[in-house]
Scaffold this motif. Structure first.
Motif, short mmCIF file in Angstrom:
data_model
loop_
_atom_site.label_atom_id
_atom_site.label_comp_id
_atom_site.label_asym_id
_atom_site.label_seq_id
_atom_site.Cartn_x
_atom_site.Cartn_y
_atom_site.Cartn_z
N PHE A 89 0.83 -1.20 0.00
CA PHE A 89 0.00 0.00 0.00
C PHE A 89 0.87 1.25 0.00
O PHE A 89 1.95 1.28 0.60
N THR A 90 0.40 2.29 -0.66
CA THR A 90 1.21 3.50 -0.79
C THR A 90 1.03 4.46 0.38
O THR A 90 1.85 5.37 0.57
N GLY A 91 -0.04 4.32 1.14
CA GLY A 91 -0.33 5.21 2.26
C GLY A 91 -0.84 4.42 3.44
O GLY A 91 -0.84 3.18 3.44
N PRO A 92 -1.33 5.09 4.47
CA PRO A 92 -1.75 4.41 5.70
C PRO A 92 -3.09 3.70 5.62
O PRO A 92 -3.38 2.84 6.45
N LEU A 93 -3.94 4.03 4.64
CA LEU A 93 -5.27 3.43 4.58
C LEU A 93 -5.20 1.96 4.19
O LEU A 93 -4.38 1.56 3.36
N ARG A 94 -6.08 1.15 4.82
CA ARG A 94 -6.20 -0.28 4.51
C ARG A 94 -7.67 -0.63 4.33
O ARG A 94 -8.54 -0.09 5.02
N ALA A 159 -24.71 14.41 5.00
CA ALA A 159 -25.21 14.78 6.33
C ALA A 159 -24.93 13.70 7.37
O ALA A 159 -24.94 13.97 8.57
N ALA A 160 -24.65 12.47 6.92
CA ALA A 160 -24.39 11.36 7.84
C ALA A 160 -22.91 11.23 8.20
O ALA A 160 -22.55 10.39 9.03
N ILE A 161 -22.05 12.04 7.60
CA ILE A 161 -20.61 11.92 7.85
C ILE A 161 -20.27 12.38 9.27
O ILE A 161 -20.60 13.50 9.66
N LYS A 162 -19.61 11.52 10.01
CA LYS A 162 -19.09 11.86 11.33
C LYS A 162 -18.15 10.75 11.77
O LYS A 162 -18.23 9.62 11.26
N PRO A 163 -17.23 11.03 12.66
CA PRO A 163 -16.33 9.98 13.14
C PRO A 163 -17.13 8.80 13.71
O PRO A 163 -18.14 8.97 14.40
N GLY A 164 -16.67 7.58 13.37
CA GLY A 164 -17.32 6.37 13.85
C GLY A 164 -18.24 5.72 12.84
O GLY A 164 -18.54 4.53 12.94
N VAL A 165 -18.70 6.48 11.84
CA VAL A 165 -19.56 5.93 10.79
C VAL A 165 -18.69 5.20 9.77
O VAL A 165 -17.63 5.68 9.39
N THR A 166 -19.13 4.04 9.30
CA THR A 166 -18.37 3.31 8.28
C THR A 166 -18.79 3.76 6.89
O THR A 166 -19.91 4.26 6.69
N LEU A 215 -14.98 5.98 9.91
CA LEU A 215 -14.36 7.28 9.70
C LEU A 215 -13.76 7.77 11.00
O LEU A 215 -14.28 7.50 12.08
N VAL A 216 -12.65 8.51 10.90
CA VAL A 216 -12.01 9.06 12.10
C VAL A 216 -11.85 10.57 11.92
O VAL A 216 -11.77 11.08 10.80
N GLY A 231 -34.30 6.73 -17.51
CA GLY A 231 -33.46 6.46 -18.67
C GLY A 231 -32.21 7.31 -18.77
O GLY A 231 -31.49 7.24 -19.77
N TYR A 232 -31.93 8.11 -17.73
CA TYR A 232 -30.76 8.99 -17.75
C TYR A 232 -29.95 8.86 -16.45
O TYR A 232 -30.50 8.54 -15.40
N HIS A 233 -28.65 9.13 -16.56
CA HIS A 233 -27.74 9.11 -15.41
C HIS A 233 -27.39 10.53 -15.00
O HIS A 233 -27.16 11.40 -15.84
N GLY A 234 -27.32 10.75 -13.67
CA GLY A 234 -26.85 12.03 -13.12
C GLY A 234 -25.71 11.76 -12.17
O GLY A 234 -25.83 10.94 -11.25
N ASP A 235 -24.58 12.46 -12.33
CA ASP A 235 -23.32 12.10 -11.67
C ASP A 235 -22.72 13.34 -10.99
O ASP A 235 -22.60 14.40 -11.61
N LEU A 236 -22.33 13.18 -9.73
CA LEU A 236 -21.65 14.28 -9.03
C LEU A 236 -20.88 13.72 -7.84
O LEU A 236 -21.16 12.62 -7.36
N ASN A 237 -19.88 14.47 -7.39
CA ASN A 237 -19.19 14.10 -6.16
C ASN A 237 -18.61 15.33 -5.48
O ASN A 237 -18.40 16.37 -6.10
N GLU A 238 -18.37 15.18 -4.18
CA GLU A 238 -17.72 16.22 -3.39
C GLU A 238 -16.82 15.55 -2.37
O GLU A 238 -17.02 14.39 -2.00
N THR A 239 -15.83 16.30 -1.91
CA THR A 239 -14.96 15.85 -0.83
C THR A 239 -15.31 16.62 0.43
O THR A 239 -15.45 17.84 0.40
N TYR A 240 -15.45 15.89 1.54
CA TYR A 240 -15.91 16.46 2.80
C TYR A 240 -14.87 16.26 3.90
O TYR A 240 -14.08 15.31 3.87
N TYR A 241 -14.91 17.15 4.88
CA TYR A 241 -14.05 17.05 6.05
C TYR A 241 -14.76 16.22 7.13
O TYR A 241 -15.94 16.44 7.41
N VAL A 242 -14.03 15.28 7.72
CA VAL A 242 -14.58 14.46 8.80
C VAL A 242 -14.06 15.03 10.13
O VAL A 242 -12.88 14.88 10.46
#
Length: 407
Positions: A89-94, A159-166, A215-216, A231-242
């Motif tokens: 692995f290249t970083g600490p995440l597993r 809205a569900a992001i918080k430490p302890g949530v998988t 999440l920590v 019949g159509y796809h809608g795609d988006l993403n964001e990065t959030y702080y935990v």
């Protein structure tokens, strides 16, 4: 039925109408796929991010969600384990397995063509790969609706992001929210992706598979949502702080806010006649001004009744993508920005892409509709959307508080 001859076959590049030469994809040859010809090495490299999805449909898809024979010993108390203990692995995440069972979608909800066997045949049909669709009013209204629903789902997950949530719990939330909106979660079984959403933490660039890791405080998390509705796809993403720790970490804030700004700057260019290759110039210029790099292995893409289609939208400077925006086109721009190298390494699950140096990375994405005089951001944030920009942390320098800069 005879196959195309060398003189008449077309290049496999999604954005290329040239006749193919003798260059073939070496991975396709290894997998026994004999008709993957390209016109040039440059075209092959430019289309690699989408072309390599074909390889997943030919490989043993069970590898995507069943651990290999060599695994770490499950924890006796929790039953959790790392499925790839010998992988460098290249970083600490597993990864934290086992993955939960594949979630079900009722038959009453419209399914995309790959939902059953994982193969998006409609995306590879002859005549589709290089064609950029111009949507009529019905198509544009269909895209507006699915993108509005996709924004609702992403906001619910955020809205569900918080430490302890998988991240598996985030996947469950996304899945249920999709079903409640009579929508299919587009990632589910797309070339055998095992989950309903991509969750990419810290050094993961994209395509992270939701698992049992909690999440920590201090994590940054990208949630990438796509819905299939009407019949159509809608795609988006964001990065959030935990947690607050992430918001107070200068490097995390720098990479997240730079990625957010890169997308905003690129969207300003979108209008009829704007060249696809120019978005990467402004993205990379801004990223470099903040001391960040731009990932080159993945790009934005056309989207409509197909999840991924022409055009490809590279995010790096001096790319050679051909074509220009026209009224009625829908495509995504989704820059991935890193604190360190732009190079990446894929985990053995064949999806999770990490930075090669293990440093943090962030991404933001919108689905865009080209209008007569500019662009409509179909997946735009609402006044109540969770997340949003945060200021650079104030750090102590020689006993005095000073705002951290990116220089």
């Amino acid at each position: 039925m005879a196959s195309e001859t060398a003189a008449t076959r077309k290049c496999m590049g999604d954005d290329c109408d040239n006749d193919a030469g003798s260059l073939q994809c070496p991975t396709c040859l290894k997998l026994g796929m004999k008709e993957s010809y390209f016109c040039s090495q440059d075209c092959f490299k430019r289309n690699w991010s989408t072309h390599k999805l074909l390889h997943k449909s030919q490989s043993n898809f069970l590898h995507n969600f069943i651990a290999p024979k060599v695994v770490s010993e499950p924890d006796p108390d929790t039953g959790l384990y790392n499925p790839f203990p010998t992988f460098p692995f290249t970083g600490p995440l597993r990864p934290v397995y086992p993955l939960s069972e594949r979630r079900k979608v009722p038959k009453s909800i419209q399914h995309p063509d790959y939902a059953h066997d994982g193969i998006a045949r409609s995306e590879r049909a002859y005549g589709v790969r290089n064609k950029i669709e111009i949507l009529d009013k019905k198509g544009q209204d269909g895209m507006r609706k699915v993108c509005r629903l996709a924004r609702e789902v992403l906001d619910i997950a955020a809205a569900a992001i918080k430490p302890g949530v998988t991240t598996d719990y985030i996947d469950e939330i996304v899945h249920k929210a999709c079903l409640e909106r009579d929508s299919y979660p587009s990632p589910l079984n797309y070339f055998h992706f095992p989950k309903s959403v991509c969750t990419s933490l810290n050094e993961i660039i994209c395509h992270g598979i939701p698992d049992q890791r909690p999440l920590v405080d201090g994590d940054i998390l990208n949630i990438d949502v796509t819905l299939y509705h009407g019949g159509y796809h809608g795609d988006l993403n964001e990065t959030y702080y935990v947690g607050e720790k992430a918001k107070n970490d200068p490097d995390s804030v720098r990479v997240v806010e730079t990625a957010r700004e890169c997308l905003d700057e690129a969207i300003k260019l979108v209008k009829p006649g704007a060249l696809f290759r120019n978005y990467g110039n402004v993205i990379e210029k801004h990223a470099k001004s903040r001391g960040c790099s731009v990932i080159k292995s993945y790009c934005g893409h056309g989207i409509n009744s197909l999840f991924h289609c022409a055009p490809n939208i590279p995010h790096y400077a001096k790319n050679k993508t051909v074509g220009e925006a026209k009224e009625g086109m829908c495509f995504t721009i989704e820059p991935m920005v890193a604190l360190g190298t732009h190079k990446d390494k894929t985990w053995p699950d064949e999806w999770t892409s990490a930075t090669l140096d293990g440093k943090r990375t962030a991404q933001f994405e919108h689905t865009l509709l080209v209008t007569a005089d500019g662009v409509e951001v179909l997946t735009a944030r609402t006044p109540n959307s969770p997340g949003g920009p945060v200021p650079m942390p104030v750090v102590a320098v020689d006993g005095e508080k000073k705002e951290e800069t990116s220089q």
